[in-house]
Design an enzyme around this catalytic site. Structure first.
Site, PDB file in Angstrom:
ATOM      1  N   GLU A 234      21.507  25.754  70.919  1.00 33.02           N
ATOM      2  CA  GLU A 234      21.755  25.443  72.324  1.00 33.02           C
ATOM      3  C   GLU A 234      21.200  26.615  73.127  1.00 33.02           C
ATOM      4  O   GLU A 234      21.716  27.727  73.059  1.00 33.02           O
ATOM      5  CB  GLU A 234      23.272  25.323  72.488  1.00 33.02           C
ATOM      6  CG  GLU A 234      23.719  24.592  73.706  1.00 33.02           C
ATOM      7  CD  GLU A 234      25.254  24.560  73.769  1.00 33.02           C
ATOM      8  OE1 GLU A 234      25.899  24.258  72.753  1.00 33.02           O
ATOM      9  OE2 GLU A 234      25.782  24.867  74.834  1.00 33.02           O
TER      10      GLU A 234
ATOM     11  N   ASP B 170      32.145  29.228  82.389  1.00 31.36           N
ATOM     12  CA  ASP B 170      32.029  30.247  81.346  1.00 31.36           C
ATOM     13  C   ASP B 170      33.049  31.359  81.489  1.00 31.36           C
ATOM     14  O   ASP B 170      33.355  31.816  82.589  1.00 31.36           O
ATOM     15  CB  ASP B 170      30.621  30.848  81.348  1.00 31.36           C
ATOM     16  CG  ASP B 170      29.620  29.903  80.700  1.00 31.36           C
ATOM     17  OD1 ASP B 170      29.889  29.486  79.556  1.00 31.36           O
ATOM     18  OD2 ASP B 170      28.610  29.568  81.334  1.00 31.36           O
TER      19      ASP B 170
END
Lengths: 427, 265
Positions: free
Chosen positions: B49, B60
């Protein structure tokens, strides 16, 4: 570049707005939309909010004519809508009380908020104290340092203030951190977003809670002056006070709607917060498709303004729509121009405005010149300037133990220091 | 050229879950990040990824935020993800790009899709783009034959699970918990329930991400998911090592132990 963005989706103002969020938050946004849609037509909710406006906030806020200030506005008549007289010192309380009541209706016990330099955080902490809700406020570490007094105010009100140490450590990073908290605690937490941007339904909901400003002002103008104003001036960071006063006047075609952005050191300097006349292009930030200060790679560019309340790289999507449709006009006001208007109102009328609101006053000085003596300008005085005394005193060289900075010696020497004491999120 | 669908079909045939490893492009530098991604692929990551660093990554946690901030300071550009994807595909693995939406919007959605296709990447993971807002991306990914990997979450209603998976292609990214990226002590029952709910409405492979950091957790998730996605734990190898070489060793070691984790029976 972005032509294929749908023009008529959920929560769109023309092509602007939408709901660009992680899937994990969609359920909470839909729950919020359901509750606020019901509440806005529920007499019990409307009555409770109206009662708070009357007995807690001090609404309706008054209109004040300012003839001595108006002498500097081309002779036009200038009238202030006094949101500075609300409890907690700005318009922010209108939205926060509405969202806090909704929080309780949703059965949630905890509120979180972002704040640039304090005003929205203080308002949220105030409402949380009033309604017995747990309150956490996210604030960029840079802002907690230059706004230590506001951090103390929030803590006195019982809120927890969390300094955000990532990214630029200012308002936009505080928004990011509030979203992160919300994703993790959404089952019992409501995010009290402080302005008219973010994912649907925030832009519409926050506008509706501030709409009372324009509703009152329109009736007061007709009652007291027998006419509508020729122009309305309001400062625009995220844009909540401006949407609040503009909205009731949108159908009054003869009333110019004028938004004033933080022009910082001038648009040409690159150090500004002017989303409508600088490098900004439409894009997505914090859940909404709107004008964003960004580079060629779509990375957010940091904004700059003497007023932390206007120091935000994006703007509410309804403003983007009003601007592109031509119904409203937006101009940058530099730090120097805003501080001159701040000084003038203080010394001609005995009213110390928030530095954010001083941008609207500087706008009135320009629009008044265009209108001439027959014109009437209504200015939304969104907040009081007590919080800005230190910033202004430094700016004008009034503090004996600090190096003096002549008022006409622009731009200010050090943005970080000079913004201290100021910049509550006034839009 | 191997696509994520081929990889997931193969791992399913092998009776195991796929290991999907995330690294941000440009950390510590563009070249070194590509070297690390290839090393991860060679150490047992079935799919890489490729992260596109963004200034405002609201899904995040601190580890990925720190790496992304440094990558941006070091001058990473959007187009660097295409080079990273191409290197991974050349090394024989499958690549998907993970990005917040604004960089794609600014680059131009169709132009981005075309460059992605040319790089050999299979498609995009879009953490802040739900199918409701993805009209332009759905068109572009159809035109360029790319996978659309949307997220589902424990809070997704049955209706949204159905509509989101109907718009997805390649695999479905199941967020194991309500929260942001970053290691957790346990990745528990919430993830398994979500995978089961998702399987009721789609035949697409379902891969689980958020919180997985150890081989034991990878093993636990592999029992019920088609793929195990690991991000922050791998990024931390590069973030905390004294030298890049030492970080690369740690990254190889953790990747191969995670690869063992998804294979153990």
């Amino acid at each position: 570049m972005t032509a294929a963005v749908p023009a008529q989706g959920l929560g769109r103002f023309g092509e602007f707005g939408g709901r660009y969020v992680p899937e994990a938050l969609v359920a909470a946004l839909e729950e919020l939309d359901e509750f606020r849609t019901k509440a806005m037509v529920d007499p019990a909710f409307i009555g409770e909010l109206a009662q708070l406006h009357r007995t807690y906030t001090g609404r309706p806020s008054i209109l004040t004519a300012v003839p001595r200030f108006a002498e500097h506005c081309g002779g036009a008549q200038v009238v202030l809508k006094r949101e500075d007289l609300n409890h907690t010192g700005s318009h922010k309380i209108n939205n926060v009380l509405g969202q806090a009541l909704l929080t309780r209706r949703m059965g949630k016990t905890r509120v979180i908020a972002e704040t640039g330099a304090g005003q929205h955080g203080v308002a949220t902490a105030t409402a949380a104290a009033l309604l017995g809700l747990e309150c956490v406020v996210y604030m960029g570490k840079v802002d907690t340092q230059r706004q230590a007094l506001n951090v103390a105010r929030m803590r006195l009100l019982g809120a927890k203030v969390v300094p955000v140490e990532h990214g630029s450590q200012t308002l936009k990073d505080a928004v990011n951190e509030a979203f992160r908290d919300w994703v993790a605690n959404v089952d019992r937490t409501h995010y009290v977003l402080g302005t008219v941007t973010g994912p649907y339904p925030f832009p519409e909901m926050v506008r509706d809670f501030h709409r009372i400003i324009g509703v009152e002002a329109r009736a007061q103008m007709l009652d007291e002056y027998g006419r509508l104003p020729d122009a309305i001036c309001a400062c625009v960071g995220g844009g909540s006070n401006a949407m609040g006063i503009f909205h009731r006047f949108i159908d009054d075609a003869g009333v110019r709607l004028v938004g004033l952005e933080g022009g910082g050191e001038g648009v040409e300097s690159g150090r500004h917060a002017s989303r409508f006349s600088g490098q900004a292009e439409p894009g997505v930030l914090h859940g909404a498709y709107t004008y964003v200060l960004q580079d060629d790679d779509g990375q957010t560019i940091e904004s700059h303004s003497v007023s932390a309340g206007l120091d935000y790289p994006s703007v509410g999507p309804e403003h983007a729509f009003l601007r592109d449709s031509g119904r409203a006009e937006y101009y940058p006001v530099t730090d120097v121009e805003a501080m001159e208007a701040f000084r003038l109102l203080s010394q001609t009328e005995g009213i110390i405005p928030a530095i954010e609101s001083a941008h609207a006053l500087a706008g009135a000085m320009k629009i008044g010149q265009e209108l001439g003596p027959s014109g009437v300008v209504l200015v939304n005085l969104s907040g009081r300037g007590d919080k800005d005394v230190h910033t202004a005193a430094s700016w004008f060289g009034l503090l004996e133990d600090e190096a003096t900075t002549p008022p006409d010696d622009a731009p200010r020497p050090a943005d970080d220091e000079a913004a201290s004491g100021g910049g509550e999120s006034q839009t | 050229m191997t696509g994520v669908s081929d990889v997931l079909a193969r791992t399913r045939k092998e009776g195991r879950a796929a290991l999907i490893g995330y690294l941000p492009t440009g950390f510590p530098s563009v070249e070194q990040s590509i070297e690390a991604m290839v090393a991860m692929a060679q150490s047992g990551a079935d799919i890489v990824e490729v992260g596109l660093p963004y200034t405002d990554p609201l899904m995040d946690g601190p580890v990925i935020q720190s790496a992304a901030t440094k990558a941006l300071e070091n001058g990473v550009r959007v187009a660097d993800v295409f080079d990273a994807a191409a290197a991974i595909v050349q090394a024989g693995s499958a690549a998907v790009v993970m990005t917040y939406w604004n960089p794609v919007l600014r680059y131009g959605v169709d132009k981005f899709a075309g460059a992605l296709r040319t790089s050999g990447a299979s498609g995009l993971i879009t953490p802040d783009l739900v199918p409701d807002e993805a009209g332009e991306w759905i068109t572009a990914s159809d035109d360029h034959d790319l996978d659309r990997i949307f997220l589902v979450a424990p809070s997704s209603t049955p209706q949204r699970l159905a509509s989101t998976t109907a718009a997805a292609r390649g695999f479905v990214y199941a967020a194991s918990l309500m929260g942001v990226t970053g290691a957790r002590d346990s990745v528990g029952g919430q993830a398994q329930v979500l995978v089961e709910r998702t399987r009721e409405v789609t035949d697409l492979p379902v891969c689980v991400g958020l919180g997985v950091s150890t081989p034991a957790q990878a093993h636990q998730v592999a029992e019920f998911a088609d793929g195990v996605i690991v991000g922050s734990a791998l990024v931390r190898c590069l973030l905390e090592a004294d030298t890049f070489a030492a970080g690369l060793d740690d990254l190889r070691s953790l990747t191969s132990r995670l690869a063992d984790g998804v294979r153990r029976t």
